[in-house]
Enzyme design. Sequence first.
Site, PDB file in Angstrom:
ATOM      1  N   GLU A 185       3.341  -5.138   8.380  1.00 49.61           N
ATOM      2  CA  GLU A 185       2.325  -4.188   8.838  1.00 49.61           C
ATOM      3  C   GLU A 185       2.376  -3.874  10.328  1.00 49.61           C
ATOM      4  O   GLU A 185       2.058  -2.741  10.746  1.00 49.61           O
ATOM      5  CB  GLU A 185       0.928  -4.704   8.468  1.00 49.61           C
ATOM      6  CG  GLU A 185       0.557  -4.538   7.002  1.00 49.61           C
ATOM      7  CD  GLU A 185       1.042  -5.681   6.127  1.00 49.61           C
ATOM      8  OE1 GLU A 185       0.636  -5.742   4.966  1.00 49.61           O
ATOM      9  OE2 GLU A 185       1.838  -6.521   6.612  1.00 49.61           O
ATOM     10  N   GLU A 189       0.332  -9.795  -0.541  1.00 49.63           N
ATOM     11  CA  GLU A 189      -1.080 -10.168  -0.583  1.00 49.63           C
ATOM     12  C   GLU A 189      -1.596 -10.231  -2.021  1.00 49.63           C
ATOM     13  O   GLU A 189      -2.422 -11.090  -2.359  1.00 49.63           O
ATOM     14  CB  GLU A 189      -1.901  -9.190   0.249  1.00 49.63           C
ATOM     15  CG  GLU A 189      -1.641  -9.325   1.747  1.00 49.63           C
ATOM     16  CD  GLU A 189      -2.300  -8.238   2.570  1.00 49.63           C
ATOM     17  OE1 GLU A 189      -3.047  -8.580   3.490  1.00 49.63           O
ATOM     18  OE2 GLU A 189      -2.073  -7.043   2.279  1.00 49.63           O
ATOM     19  N   ALA A 214       0.821  -1.204   0.000  1.00 44.73           N
ATOM     20  CA  ALA A 214       0.000   0.000   0.000  1.00 44.73           C
ATOM     21  C   ALA A 214       0.856   1.255   0.000  1.00 44.73           C
ATOM     22  O   ALA A 214       1.919   1.300   0.608  1.00 44.73           O
ATOM     23  CB  ALA A 214      -0.907   0.001   1.223  1.00 44.73           C
ATOM     24  N   GLY A 234       0.894  -5.356   1.085  1.00 42.67           N
ATOM     25  CA  GLY A 234      -0.106  -5.572   0.056  1.00 42.67           C
ATOM     26  C   GLY A 234       0.462  -6.168  -1.213  1.00 42.67           C
ATOM     27  O   GLY A 234      -0.261  -6.793  -1.995  1.00 42.67           O
TER      28      GLY A 234
END
Length: 278
Positions: free
Chosen positions: A154, A134, A85, A131
């Site tokens: 994170e 992910e 992100a 992310g």
Amino acid sequence: MTATTPTEEHRMNSTDVHTDTGRIAVSYTHEGRVATVLIDRPRKLNALTLELLDALYTELRAVEHSDAQLVLLKTAGEKAFCVGADITQFADFTPVQMWKRWIAEGHRVFNFLAQLRQPTIAVVDGIAVGGGLELALACDLRVGGPGARLGLPETSLGTIPGWGGTERLTNVIGAARAKELIFTRRQLDAETALAWGLLTAVAERDGIDAATDELVDRILEGSPAAVQVSKQLVDAAAVGAPSAILEALASGFTASTHDFAIGVTAFRNKTAPIFTNS
């Protein structure tokens, strides 16, 4: 490699997005039986924003409606597959915006990628964290370069993996190892990720394209319908669907295809089948 060396290239779609961090491009090309979705934001290490996620969703919808039999997910640049992100965007979100927009949008796009009927392969060259990991986990398979580094950092930001990482990582490597990666923020190198099952294959240096081609060719040797239905069966089994029922229905469907007759005839004649996807 016949699967990835077409006689001509067909550019199906391209989405350009402009944000305050610069130009973002997401493109979809269709070569032979293989579709390639490219995230092209190398200056920002392919960091994900809401605008980029929406552009990615647009291209994935184009893939869904295409006749592609396999999908490659790639990103631009040599340093990173995707660093996750874009913190400069989500750091300013209110708790309600995080709930209603940021987390929801990531799940919408990654779930759509995961549920494509075609097999999907993430080509992970460089860093894939947060992310970015992910995103790779939303694909069925992952081919890594020797410089691949994978992790979920994170908790160092005071937050958690929010785009499916806790579920998909657990499904791939098991609960204990998933907890270790999340708790300690450890980055796995390519060989360790391969040993843990997080990567499907690891290429030699400068050989990631060849390793990907080899995997693509092996998959495309099978009946397209049988491969895609098998993907759906495995995904259904992961959420507890009864295999005895679904496999009976799927076997009945595949046995009715022309490719089934081709496969049986080739087996009897001891020849290689040439499937027609019909």
